[in-house]
Design a protein around this motif. Structure first.
Motif, mmCIF file in Angstrom:
data_model
loop_
_atom_site.group_PDB
_atom_site.id
_atom_site.type_symbol
_atom_site.label_atom_id
_atom_site.label_comp_id
_atom_site.label_asym_id
_atom_site.label_seq_id
_atom_site.Cartn_x
_atom_site.Cartn_y
_atom_site.Cartn_z
ATOM 1 N N ASP A 89 -4.676 -2.648 -5.411
ATOM 2 C CA ASP A 89 -5.958 -2.010 -5.747
ATOM 3 C C ASP A 89 -6.778 -2.840 -6.722
ATOM 4 N N CYS A 108 -2.649 -0.099 6.574
ATOM 5 C CA CYS A 108 -2.347 -0.207 5.142
ATOM 6 C C CYS A 108 -3.154 -1.334 4.497
ATOM 7 N N ASN A 158 0.807 -1.218 0.000
ATOM 8 C CA ASN A 158 0.000 0.000 0.000
ATOM 9 C C ASN A 158 0.841 1.270 0.000
ATOM 10 N N ALA A 191 -6.111 -0.746 1.544
ATOM 11 C CA ALA A 191 -6.159 -1.449 0.262
ATOM 12 C C ALA A 191 -7.480 -2.208 0.105
#
Length: 243
Positions: free
Chosen positions: A171, A40, A19, A44
């Motif tokens: 992502d 993190c 991330n 994501a």
């Protein structure tokens, strides 16, 4: 590595957070695996869910989806939401539903299970609520985002949600699950191999130090440091009793 339609690989760097790209600890036992911390990982997760629902139409069509993303973002701004810790086992869900039977706040049909005070799946810390009461309770813990926080969300939206091709590998709402499993396995093998090499090198170094210490104790010229009385009149190398 997954490729975008433009032929550019989404960003990912081995042994760095998927991330934020900070270096990960050189320890195969580190969790959460490919992220430096829970914040993190959950960032994501939220990006992928946002991208998926935006593309399949649910974000625009379903207010509950928009609400869920808003709550995820709120938790993210507060430092993260550890979904693993807050996950409730199926048998515990059944127990709470059978115990409470209805929303404990308004008496209406129970729809969702709520953590009363803290994380964890202990039944004593769980209660059955209707959706309206659950939303109302959640709102009690929320505060309006600051301008800086709103700017951060806007940057995430423009940089990582809106683009058709994912900007970062984590992502990718289609490929990440399979890619994460592969990359996690590769990292574990790589770090375990390094740990074995480091352990072997440490053992060799220890053996070398031990050998050096023994060599110092067994000095061929040691006799030069001994005085005459040491030999008790029998001379050097005379190691038997005098007749």
């Amino acid at each position: 590595m997954t490729m975008t339609p433009a032929g550019i690989a989404p960003l990912f760097e081995p042994d760095h957070c998927a991330n934020c790209f900070e270096p990960l600890p050189a320890d195969y036992r580190h969790r959460p695996w490919l992220f430096c911390n829970v914040l993190c990982r959950e960032t994501a997760n939220t990006i992928r869910y946002w991208r998926k629902t935006a593309r399949d139409g649910r974000f625009d069509a379903d207010p509950e989806v928009r609400y869920a993303i808003g709550i995820r973002l709120a938790h993210m701004l507060r430092g993260g939401y550890d979904s693993d810790v807050r996950r409730i086992p199926t048998d515990v869900r059944v127990l709470v539903i059978e115990r409470d039977k209805a929303c404990v706040r308004c008496g209406g049909p129970g729809e969702e299970i709520d953590h009363i005070d803290e994380d964890g799946g202990d039944p004593g810390n769980l209660q059955l609520l209707c959706k309206t009461c659950h939303h109302a309770k959640t709102a009690e813990y929320l505060a309006p985002a600051s301008q800086d926080q709103s700017d951060l969300i806007f940057v995430l939206l423009i940089a990582r949600v809106v683009p058709t091709a994912p900007a970062q590998l984590c992502d990718d709402e289609i490929e990440w699950v399979a890619a994460e499993r592969t990359l996690r396995g590769e990292r574990i093998v790589r770090l375990r191999s390094a740990a074995v090499r480091d352990q072997a090198a440490a053992s060799e170094a220890a053996a070398a130090r031990k050998a050096a210490a023994l060599a110092l104790d067994f000095d061929d010229d040691d006799d030069e440091d001994r005085d005459e009385d040491y030999y008790a009149g029998y001379g050097q190398n005379t190691h038997y009793a005098a007749g």
